[in-house]
Design a protein around this motif. Structure first.
Motif, PDB file in Angstrom:
ATOM      1  N   LEU A  54    -106.809  45.822  -8.720  1.00  0.00           N
ATOM      2  CA  LEU A  54    -106.457  45.876  -7.868  1.00  0.00           C
ATOM      3  C   LEU A  54    -104.451  45.688  -7.758  1.00  0.00           C
ATOM      4  O   LEU A  54    -103.979  46.021  -8.385  1.00  0.00           O
ATOM      5  N   ILE A  56    -100.826  45.186  -6.229  1.00  0.00           N
ATOM      6  CA  ILE A  56    -100.083  44.335  -5.876  1.00  0.00           C
ATOM      7  C   ILE A  56     -98.024  44.777  -5.528  1.00  0.00           C
ATOM      8  O   ILE A  56     -97.898  45.979  -6.526  1.00  0.00           O
ATOM      9  N   TYR A  77    -105.479  46.458  -1.810  1.00  0.00           N
ATOM     10  CA  TYR A  77    -104.534  46.431  -2.347  1.00  0.00           C
ATOM     11  C   TYR A  77    -103.235  44.433  -1.883  1.00  0.00           C
ATOM     12  O   TYR A  77    -103.945  44.411  -0.670  1.00  0.00           O
ATOM     13  N   CYS A  78    -102.907  44.213  -2.171  1.00  0.00           N
ATOM     14  CA  CYS A  78    -102.122  43.165  -1.434  1.00  0.00           C
ATOM     15  C   CYS A  78    -100.912  43.168  -1.857  1.00  0.00           C
ATOM     16  O   CYS A  78     -99.793  43.908  -2.571  1.00  0.00           O
ATOM     17  N   SER A  91    -100.895  28.635   0.130  1.00  0.00           N
ATOM     18  CA  SER A  91    -100.037  29.972  -0.557  1.00  0.00           C
ATOM     19  C   SER A  91     -99.411  29.608  -2.639  1.00  0.00           C
ATOM     20  O   SER A  91     -99.051  28.740  -1.796  1.00  0.00           O
ATOM     21  N   VAL A 109     -97.775  34.900  -1.776  1.00  0.00           N
ATOM     22  CA  VAL A 109     -99.426  35.406  -1.230  1.00  0.00           C
ATOM     23  C   VAL A 109     -99.971  34.177  -0.821  1.00  0.00           C
ATOM     24  O   VAL A 109    -100.243  33.272  -1.298  1.00  0.00           O
ATOM     25  N   LYS A 112    -106.367  33.759  -0.020  1.00  0.00           N
ATOM     26  CA  LYS A 112    -107.204  35.156   0.229  1.00  0.00           C
ATOM     27  C   LYS A 112    -106.827  35.906  -0.894  1.00  0.00           C
ATOM     28  O   LYS A 112    -107.566  36.191  -1.681  1.00  0.00           O
ATOM     29  N   ASN A 113    -105.902  35.857  -0.785  1.00  0.00           N
ATOM     30  CA  ASN A 113    -105.140  37.749  -1.950  1.00  0.00           C
ATOM     31  C   ASN A 113    -104.747  36.802  -3.387  1.00  0.00           C
ATOM     32  O   ASN A 113    -105.288  37.285  -4.567  1.00  0.00           O
ATOM     33  N   GLN A 116    -108.754  37.023  -4.864  1.00  0.00           N
ATOM     34  CA  GLN A 116    -108.768  38.191  -5.007  1.00  0.00           C
ATOM     35  C   GLN A 116    -108.343  39.136  -6.429  1.00  0.00           C
ATOM     36  O   GLN A 116    -109.224  39.960  -6.950  1.00  0.00           O
TER      37      GLN A 116
END
Length: 173
Positions: A54, A56, A77-78, A91, A109, A112-113, A116
């Motif tokens: 992943l 970021i 990606y985030c 968050s 973030v 959900k991220n 991940q």
């Protein structure tokens, strides 16, 4: 206005010099809208990248770069946002003081991220690294989420950042 000529990934650009204090000026490298530079830099960085699951980056200038790296590598990606949004309940957040921003900021973030990143090999990406504060903030977010930072990358390393042993970059500025 004065300019700095940059040769990067086989391309040439004229960057405006911007004074940030009485003794320091920086060359403004902005990838927004420059698809040619974004693609060339993303490809060159992926050639150097360690194995990762992943990507970021911090909002906003790294977004086109990390998107192109994700598209090319077919990895997710985030983006760490610079403001909390209503759609981001629960968050994670960290504070950061970047050299190009006057005020202290907070990066966020969403859950959900964060999910991940948990248990994943995460590659930190930025367009330009100067003091490294943005990368440090991204690393804190990844660790808070339970991810493993496997690398730090940037298109340009500015000032003393080009002496860092933990940073892969394309060019010194």
């Amino acid at each position: 206005m004065k300019f700095f000529t940059l040769e990067l990934a086989g391309l040439r650009r004229e960057l405006p010099l911007c004074r940030i204090s009485d003794t320091v000026q920086i060359a403004a490298f902005v990838m927004f809208g420059d698809v040619e530079v974004t693609r060339a830099c993303a490809s060159a960085l992926l050639d150097l990248a360690p194995d990762f699951d992943l990507l970021i980056t911090a909002e906003a200038k790294g977004i086109p770069l990390v998107y192109e790296m994700a598209r090319t590598s077919e990895k997710p990606y985030c983006v760490a946002r610079k403001g909390h949004k209503l759609y981001m309940p629960d968050s994670l957040s960290v504070d950061v003081q970047s050299i190009t921003t006057a005020a202290r900021q907070t990066l966020f973030v969403d859950v959900k991220n964060a999910e991940q990143m948990r248990g994943k090999r995460v590659l930190l990406v930025d367009d330009v690294v100067s003091t490294g504060e943005s990368l440090r903030a991204l690393e804190k977010l990844v660790l808070l989420a339970g991810g493993e930072v496997v690398g730090r990358m940037a298109v340009l390393a500015e000032g003393e950042a080009d002496q860092r042993k933990d940073l892969l970059f394309l060019k010194s500025l």
